[in-house]
Every structure is written in structure tokens, then in C-alpha cells.
Design a protein around this motif. Structure first.
Motif, PDB file in Angstrom:
ATOM      1  N   ALA A  81      72.206  20.901  29.880  1.00 23.35           N
ATOM      2  CA  ALA A  81      74.034  21.184  29.699  1.00 23.35           C
ATOM      3  C   ALA A  81      74.743  19.934  29.596  1.00 23.35           C
ATOM      4  N   ASN A  82      74.237  19.056  30.262  1.00 23.62           N
ATOM      5  CA  ASN A  82      75.084  17.327  29.693  1.00 23.62           C
ATOM      6  C   ASN A  82      74.749  17.072  28.118  1.00 23.62           C
ATOM      7  N   LEU A  83      73.800  17.626  27.180  1.00 21.93           N
ATOM      8  CA  LEU A  83      73.752  17.675  26.375  1.00 21.93           C
ATOM      9  C   LEU A  83      74.772  17.826  24.981  1.00 21.93           C
ATOM     10  N   ASN A  84      75.149  19.210  26.042  1.00 25.09           N
ATOM     11  CA  ASN A  84      75.991  20.463  24.759  1.00 25.09           C
ATOM     12  C   ASN A  84      77.108  19.549  24.488  1.00 25.09           C
ATOM     13  N   PRO A  85      77.639  18.682  25.098  1.00 25.48           N
ATOM     14  CA  PRO A  85      79.332  18.596  24.404  1.00 25.48           C
ATOM     15  C   PRO A  85      78.796  17.053  23.565  1.00 25.48           C
ATOM     16  N   GLU A  86      77.877  16.343  23.512  1.00 30.09           N
ATOM     17  CA  GLU A  86      76.897  15.712  23.037  1.00 30.09           C
ATOM     18  C   GLU A  86      76.525  16.257  21.575  1.00 30.09           C
ATOM     19  N   LYS A  87      76.655  17.288  21.544  1.00 30.68           N
ATOM     20  CA  LYS A  87      76.468  17.655  19.556  1.00 30.68           C
ATOM     21  C   LYS A  87      75.039  17.090  19.611  1.00 30.68           C
ATOM     22  N   PRO A  88      73.637  17.117  20.118  1.00 28.97           N
ATOM     23  CA  PRO A  88      72.481  16.607  19.512  1.00 28.97           C
ATOM     24  C   PRO A  88      73.024  17.708  18.179  1.00 28.97           C
ATOM     25  N   ARG A  89      71.889  17.082  17.735  1.00 24.66           N
ATOM     26  CA  ARG A  89      71.174  17.787  15.787  1.00 24.66           C
ATOM     27  C   ARG A  89      70.326  18.912  16.139  1.00 24.66           C
ATOM     28  N   ILE A  90      69.448  18.092  17.203  1.00 22.67           N
ATOM     29  CA  ILE A  90      67.601  19.512  17.819  1.00 22.67           C
ATOM     30  C   ILE A  90      67.387  18.624  18.414  1.00 22.67           C
ATOM     31  N   VAL A  91      67.081  19.016  19.817  1.00 22.87           N
ATOM     32  CA  VAL A  91      66.267  18.085  21.272  1.00 22.87           C
ATOM     33  C   VAL A  91      65.119  18.856  21.299  1.00 22.87           C
ATOM     34  N   PHE A 208      65.729   9.441  31.666  1.00 20.23           N
ATOM     35  CA  PHE A 208      66.216  10.670  32.163  1.00 20.23           C
ATOM     36  C   PHE A 208      66.957  10.858  32.995  1.00 20.23           C
ATOM     37  N   ILE A 209      66.829  10.408  33.995  1.00 19.13           N
ATOM     38  CA  ILE A 209      67.784  10.495  34.987  1.00 19.13           C
ATOM     39  C   ILE A 209      69.370  10.054  35.088  1.00 19.13           C
ATOM     40  N   ASP A 210      69.581   8.564  33.826  1.00 18.57           N
ATOM     41  CA  ASP A 210      71.301   8.757  33.135  1.00 18.57           C
ATOM     42  C   ASP A 210      70.795   9.380  32.684  1.00 18.57           C
ATOM     43  N   VAL A 211      70.593  10.773  31.596  1.00 16.65           N
ATOM     44  CA  VAL A 211      71.571  11.626  31.218  1.00 16.65           C
ATOM     45  C   VAL A 211      71.844  12.631  31.982  1.00 16.65           C
ATOM     46  N   TYR A 212      70.415  12.921  33.229  1.00 20.76           N
ATOM     47  CA  TYR A 212      70.743  13.860  34.538  1.00 20.76           C
ATOM     48  C   TYR A 212      72.347  13.857  34.906  1.00 20.76           C
ATOM     49  N   ASN A 213      72.284  12.076  35.379  1.00 22.50           N
ATOM     50  CA  ASN A 213      74.028  11.641  35.416  1.00 22.50           C
ATOM     51  C   ASN A 213      75.322  11.777  35.065  1.00 22.50           C
ATOM     52  N   ARG A 214      74.405  11.410  33.494  1.00 21.47           N
ATOM     53  CA  ARG A 214      75.541  11.626  33.024  1.00 21.47           C
ATOM     54  C   ARG A 214      75.884  10.434  32.632  1.00 21.47           C
ATOM     55  N   GLN A 215      75.570   9.477  32.869  1.00 23.87           N
ATOM     56  CA  GLN A 215      75.437   7.660  32.773  1.00 23.87           C
ATOM     57  C   GLN A 215      75.250   7.443  31.440  1.00 23.87           C
ATOM     58  N   PHE A 216      75.809   7.202  30.651  1.00 24.13           N
ATOM     59  CA  PHE A 216      75.485   7.079  28.709  1.00 24.13           C
ATOM     60  C   PHE A 216      76.902   6.846  28.294  1.00 24.13           C
ATOM     61  N   PRO A 217      77.168   6.174  27.376  1.00 26.81           N
ATOM     62  CA  PRO A 217      77.636   5.739  26.506  1.00 26.81           C
ATOM     63  C   PRO A 217      77.964   7.112  25.776  1.00 26.81           C
ATOM     64  N   LYS A 218      79.698   7.227  25.131  1.00 23.69           N
ATOM     65  CA  LYS A 218      79.985   8.390  24.451  1.00 23.69           C
ATOM     66  C   LYS A 218      78.937   8.679  23.071  1.00 23.69           C
ATOM     67  N   ASP A 219      79.268   9.799  22.589  1.00 25.26           N
ATOM     68  CA  ASP A 219      77.948   9.658  21.072  1.00 25.26           C
ATOM     69  C   ASP A 219      76.624   8.904  21.112  1.00 25.26           C
ATOM     70  N   SER A 220      76.109   9.119  22.734  1.00 26.19           N
ATOM     71  CA  SER A 220      74.759   8.631  21.540  1.00 26.19           C
ATOM     72  C   SER A 220      73.889   9.587  21.722  1.00 26.19           C
ATOM     73  N   PHE A 221      74.303  10.986  21.678  1.00 26.17           N
ATOM     74  CA  PHE A 221      73.189  11.451  21.200  1.00 26.17           C
ATOM     75  C   PHE A 221      73.786  12.852  20.121  1.00 26.17           C
ATOM     76  N   ARG A 222      74.769  12.327  19.193  1.00 24.81           N
ATOM     77  CA  ARG A 222      75.586  12.763  18.435  1.00 24.81           C
ATOM     78  C   ARG A 222      74.551  12.762  16.983  1.00 24.81           C
ATOM     79  N   ASN A 223      74.949  14.295  16.311  1.00 26.11           N
ATOM     80  CA  ASN A 223      73.426  14.271  15.346  1.00 26.11           C
ATOM     81  C   ASN A 223      72.331  13.440  15.530  1.00 26.11           C
ATOM     82  N   LYS A 224      71.713  14.166  16.843  1.00 22.04           N
ATOM     83  CA  LYS A 224      70.203  12.970  16.920  1.00 22.04           C
ATOM     84  C   LYS A 224      69.571  13.931  17.013  1.00 22.04           C
ATOM     85  N   ILE A 225      68.378  13.830  17.054  1.00 19.42           N
ATOM     86  CA  ILE A 225      67.088  14.021  17.129  1.00 19.42           C
ATOM     87  C   ILE A 225      66.754  13.780  18.624  1.00 19.42           C
TER      88      ILE A 225
END
Length: 632
Positions: A81-91, A208-225
Motif C-alpha cells: 500500500a505504501n508503494l502504491n502512490p510511488e507508481k512502481p512498474r512492477i513489484v 523493508f522496514i523503511d518502506v513499511y514506515n514510509r521513510q524513503f525519498p520521493k520517487d524512489s520506486f517510480r517506474n522501477k522493478i
């Protein structure tokens, strides 16, 4: 000539090709394939990691903060759910969700809100594909099975497998398909896996814990695998998802999948060169090499250098082929090439053997038998000259032989002398010595030439002791004197172009001759110099220090020793004499004589007693402990 017909150029090349086929058959064994795989592994690692790949690591930090494994699946749902706004290409999640839990309906409801494709891990067990419990239009699955090779390393993967008439996609391929938005080619048979390429560089990663706590820079996962998986061991929770990569390192499974996806993104895979092409290349290069070797008029060393350069060039081409995704058979080709070199050496040796036989038949009537082997091996050594070498030389002479010769008939004299020289010669040759010459009843021999002998000093001393023992069995009324010295000497063919001998020259040779002459002065049979004594290590032999002298014609003092067999009687003789000799050198002549009184039957003591009397009479002489001989 006969040897030229036997070893013709056509025969050389034809037999070489036959031998090549044999080498190719041997090189096809799995042993060489495994060795070649180890070599080609070292060419891996230069592929660049793609920036599209991001690994979310279930690491030590995550286990400490979230808690021990297994986790609630709500934890993964929250991360997704935390990755959803980041718009990754595939998880892709490399965690097995195979069993059903009470929370699955709620988790599935949360997953349905995600707006990106999701690939979950399944596995193949007993020809059955075990799928995750979650399915939807945006959720795919793929098997995570990774098969290691015989050495335990992961080099290959199956893109798709036919399981129970169903085409099942691998986890990495499924992620890649979702990234491309289209399906890859159909099922590939399990016997034809793909060799993927590794990178030594690290992929982008986050805890993983940083993603769980949403402690990552913006657009870190945009269009990423985005790949989620374990990167740590947790023995308490029995978590161990590590495999051995081609570099021999323990690598988490999620990073193996990242390597495969990276290879897919680069469209970079390896395949072995077709064997038929490899064999044709080997045949072509081998024929060219054999023809060059037999037709070239260059020196043998130059031809071997050229053959070596051909091998090097071929291996360099093999490295270049690797960059185009083709695995060259480096080890197999090297084995075949070494076999060709071996064949050339054997064939050339047989050819030279025939040539030596021809030379021997042509020249053995004109060349000394002693020099003939050297001529056959190195004809250029017939030129005048020599070389410096550390050697040991022995002189042996029969005492009072002139008086003996006057008392017996000539026939008896020659018979006895020949018998003596034959016996002594065999003893010298048995100890790998070289007989230089016979000078009347005298023998000159040396060691460490023409062949090298590490223990040449010991060989000479053993020979001297054996000669003395043999003499007592042959002629009890004959006495011999033997002098031995070691040092740098000149050895080689000495003489004129029409008449020369293989002999030794130098000051150390002359010193050995002088030492032999002194055996008569001291009444002993064998004397050796300190240079010999210091090099001889044998528990059966001891050395009595006889004197320190300057021989006629020399300026440097030398210590003389008598080699003795290790017996209790000889040990007492050595100790008592050397005790007195120390006093003698110190100028304490009276005490020396008193010490030597216990050795009244020793001929050396008799000589030394007479010398001390002479020294005591000459009060003006400056005594330094060294006796100077004025005659030979």
C-alpha cells in the motif's frame, strides 16, 4: 636418408591430424567442461546493474523492529500500500504465501486497491506447481526454484517449464513480462536452460522496514522493478535463502533473481559455441600450425614461440566472443594445444634420435667415445673453450711405484697396473665421477661435469674411501695418496682444433695436486681441503684436522683434513690429535708434545714432533700457527 623418409612432412601432418581427433575425443569429457565453466566464470561480472531494479531487503534491521519470522501478511499488505502512490512498474515478492490464513480476505481486499502489477512466488514440488493463495488480474506468479550445477553454483535458469501440461513461468521471467507488458516465448525444455550474466556491482536497495514506515525519498520506486525478499539469515526463525553465485559467494535468492532480470533487461545471455564449429576451428588451426612447424626453416625456439602466439591469439578471440554471448572452450582448446605441442616434441625428438644415430655411425671412428654423447646432443660444443663451474677434483697416485716397477718383469707390471686402474676407474664411475686422464700410475678425476651433481664433494670423498678399501684387497704392499679439493674451475674442451680433451683447469685443480703430494709428507692416504669438508654431510664420516699450511706456489693458507670412518677408535684419535694441534698452533709446543705422547703410533704425530723440534731450534721465527711448505 632413411630417417628423412620415415619422418616426411606428409607423415608428420597426417599423424598430427589423427592425434588431434584423439585429443578432441578426450577434451569432450565432462571434466574439461567443468574446468572451462570455472574459467568463464572469471569473465563474468562486468555487466552494469540496471537502474530500474530496486531491492527491498528483509534484513536484520527489519526483523529486529517488526519481530521474528513469520510475520503477519498484513505487514506485506501495508508495504504494498505504501508503494502504491510511488507508481512502481512492477513489484515481485520472493516470499511464499502458499497456505491459507484467516487474514487472507482482508489482505486480498487491500491488494485489490493497488494500481500496479504484482508477481508472487510459487514453487515446483514433485512435478506440481504450488501457487500463492492470492490471485487477480494484476497478480501473477512464478516458480522461484533455482537449480545449482555440480559445483553448487547458480549459473542457469529456466525461463518457462511445462508442468503437468501447463506452461509455468519462472519468477524472474514473470516479473520481466509484467515489466514489458507482453509474454515471452513459449515453454523451453528443461534440458536447455539459459546462462545468464552476473554483475559484480550492487543493485539499488532499501530496507523493508523503511518502506513499511514510509521513510524513503520521493520517487524512489517510480517506474522501477521492485523486488522484495530476504537478504539475511535468521537461524532462530530458520530463514536461509542463500545460494552460491559464480564467484563463490553466498548470495540471497532475491539477488539471484535480480541478476536474472538484469540479464533479461540487457538481453545478455551466454551460450556455448557449437561443438562442430569448435572442432572445425581446431582442425584448421592445427593443420596450419603443423605445416608451419615442419616447413619453417626458423630455429626451434622461434617456431615454438610462434605456436605459443597462435594459442594466445585464439584465447584472446575467445574472450572477445564472450562479449558477444558465446562461451569459447578455453580449457578444452588449451588441452588440445598442449597435446599438439607434445606431439611436435615427441616427433621432433624421434627425428633427432634418427639424426644422432646417423651422426654416430658416421663419426664414431673419428671422435673420442667420451666426447661422442656430447657431440650428438650439442654439436656446437665441439668448439674450443669452456665454462666456470663449482667442481671437485681428485688426484690419486701410487707411492714408490718407480721402485716397485724396477723389481718386477714388465708383463707383470702392466698386468698389475691395468688391474689396479680398472678397479679404481670403476669406483670413480660408480660415484658419477668423470675420469680426466691417467698419468702413468696416477689418476685424475672430477665431479659435477659434464653432468651436474649436487653432492659432488661427498661423492669424491666416498670414492676415496672406497679406493683405499679396495686397494687393501688387491695389493696389500701398495700404498696410495689421494688429494681432493673443491672450488671454481674451468671445464671444457681444451686443446687444438685437431686434438683436444674434456678436462679441468685452474688454481683449485693445482691445489688438489699439491694436497695429494702432501699425503706422503704426513703419512696418510687421504687429505681433503676445508672447502670439501664444509660441504660433506654424512653421519658415517668424520674429519680429523691435520694441519693448516701454505703449499708451494700459493700465498693463501688452507686447512687439511683426513676423512675417517666413524668408529670409537677414530673418534679418540681425532679428539686427542686436535687437542694437541690447538696447543701447537698457539705456540705451546711442550704441552702439544705432551698431549701427543698418547698417540705414539700415529705417523702424523711423528711428523709434527719433528717439526716442533725444528721450530724450537729457530728462536727467530715468528710463529702464526701456519706451516709453509717450500717444496711439493
Amino acid at each position: 636418408m632413411i630417417y628423412k623418409r620415415l619422418f616426411s612432412k606428409t607423415t608428420f601432418i597426417f599423424l598430427g591430424i589423427m592425434f588431434l581427433f584423439f585429443l578432441i575425443k578426450i577434451a569432450s569429457f565432462d571434466f574439461f567442461s567443468q574446468l572451462n565453466t570455472i574459467f568463464t566464470d572469471q569473465l563474468q561480472g562486468f555487466l552494469t546493474p540496471r537502474k530500474e531494479i530496486m531491492i527491498v531487503e528483509i534484513d536484520e534491521k527489519s526483523l529486529q523492529q517488526i519481530g521474528p519470522w513469520p510475520w503477519s501478511r498484513q505487514v506485506f499488505a501495508q508495504v504494498l500500500a505504501n508503494l502504491n502512490p510511488e507508481k512502481p512498474r512492477i513489484v515481485g515478492i520472493d516470499v511464499l504465501f502458499l497456505d491459507k490464513r484467516e487474514e487472507d480476505e482482508e489482505v486480498m481486499y487491500q491488494l485489490s486497491k493497488n494500481n500496479y502489477p504484482l508477481t508472487l512466488a510459487g514453487k515446483i514440488d514433485n512435478e506440481t506447481f504450488l501457487q500463492p493463495v492470492y490471485t487477480s488480474n494484476l497478480i501473477t506468479s512464478g516458480f522461484i526454484n533455482l537449480n545449482s550445477q555440480s559445483d553448487g553454483k547458480i549459473r542457469q535458469f529456466q525461463n518457462k517449464l511445462n508442468i503437468s501440461n501447463t506452461c509455468v513461468t519462472s519468477f524472474a521471467s514473470s516479473v520481466f513480462e509484467q515489466y514489458l507488458g507482453k509474454k515471452l516465448a513459449g515453454c523451453i525444455n528443461e534440458s536447455t536452460p539459459l546462462y545468464y550474466n552476473y554483475t559484480r556491482q550492487a543493485f539499488s536497495h532499501i530496507s523493508f522496514i523503511d518502506v513499511y514506515n514510509r521513510q524513503f525519498p520521493k520517487d524512489s520506486f517510480r517506474n522501477k522493478i521492485v523486488l522484495v525478499g530476504f537478504t539475511t539469515k535468521d537461524l532462530k526463525s530458520q530463514i536461509d535463502d542463500n545460494f552460491t553465485d559464480i564467484f563463490g559467494a553466498q548470495t540471497p535468492g532475491i539477488k539471484i533473481h535480480a541478476q536474472i532480470i538484469n540479464s533479461l533487461l540487457h538481453n545478455r545471455f551466454q551460450r556455448d559455441i557449437p561443438q562442430i564449429y569448435f572442432y572445425i576451428i581446431c582442425l584448421f588451426i592445427s593443420v596450419i600450425t603443423l605445416a608451419f612447424f615442419i616447413l619453417s626453416q626458423k630455429k626451434l625456439s622461434f617456431r615454438f614461440l610462434t605456436v605459443g602466439l597462435i594459442w594466445l591469439f585464439t584465447q584472446i578471440v575467445g574472450v572477445m566472443l564472450f562479449e558477444f554471448g558465446i562461451n569459447w572452450f578455453f580449457v578444452q582448446f588449451s588441452f588440445i594445444w598442449l597435446g599438439i605441442i607434445f606431439y611436435i616434441l615427441v616427433f621432433d625428438n624421434l627425428k633427432q634420435s634418427k639424426e644422432r644415430q646417423f651422426l654416430k655411425q658416421a663419426f664414431q671412428q673419428y671422435i673420442s667415445p667420451k666426447l661422442l654423447p656430447t657431440l650428438l646432443k650439442h654439436p656446437e660444443k665441439l668448439a674450443l673453450g669452456g665454462e666456470k663451474r663449482q667442481m671437485t677434483v681428485l688426484f690419486c697416485d701410487i707411492r714408490s711405484f718407480t721402485s716397485y716397477s724396477e723389481k718386477v718383469p714388465p708383463e707383470k707390471l702392466v698386468e698389475s697396473l691395468n688391474q689396479y686402474l680398472e678397479l679404481m676407474s670403476s669406483l670413480i664411475l660408480d660415484e658419477q665421477g668423470t675420469i680426466d686422464k691417467f698419468i702413468g700410475d696416477a689418476i685424475m678425476a672430477f665431479w659435477n661435469a659434464p653432468l651436474f651433481e649436487k653432492q659432488h664433494e661427498l661423492k669424491a670423498v666416498k670414492t676415496a674411501l672406497k679406493m683405499l678399501e679396495a686397494l687393501h684387497k688387491l695389493h696389500t704392499d701398495w700404498q696410495i695418496g689421494i688429494g681432493i679439493n673443491s672450488g671454481e674451475m674451468i671445464v671444457g674442451n681444451i686443446g687444438g682444433s685437431k686434438r683436444f680433451d674434456y678436462t679441468v683447469l685452474g688454481d683449485n685443480v693445482n691445489l688438489a695436486s699439491r694436497v695429494e703430494g702432501l699425503t706422503k709428507k704426513y703419512g696418510v692416504n687421504i687429505l681433503i681441503t676445508e672447502a670439501v669438508k664444509n660441504k660433506v654431510k654424512d653421519p658415517t664420516i668424520m674429519y680429523r684436522l691435520i694441519d693448516e699450511v701454505v703449499v708451494k706456489g700459493k700465498n693463501q693458507a688452507v686447512k687439511l683434513y683426513q676423512p675417517l670412518l666413524c668408529t670409537r677408535e677414530n673418534q679418540i684419535l681425532k679428539n686427542e690429535y686436535e687437542k694437541g694441534f690447538t696447543l701447537y698452533q698457539q705456540g705451546k709446543f711442550t704441552k702439544a708434545l705432551q698431549t701427543w705422547d698418547r698417540l705414539i703410533n700415529d705417523p702424523v704425530v711423528y711428523i709434527m714432533q719433528k717439526r716442533i723440534v725444528e721450530l724450537q731450534k729457530d728462536q727467530n721465527r715468528l710463529w702464526d700457527g701456519i706451516w709453509r711448505w717450500e717444496h711439493k
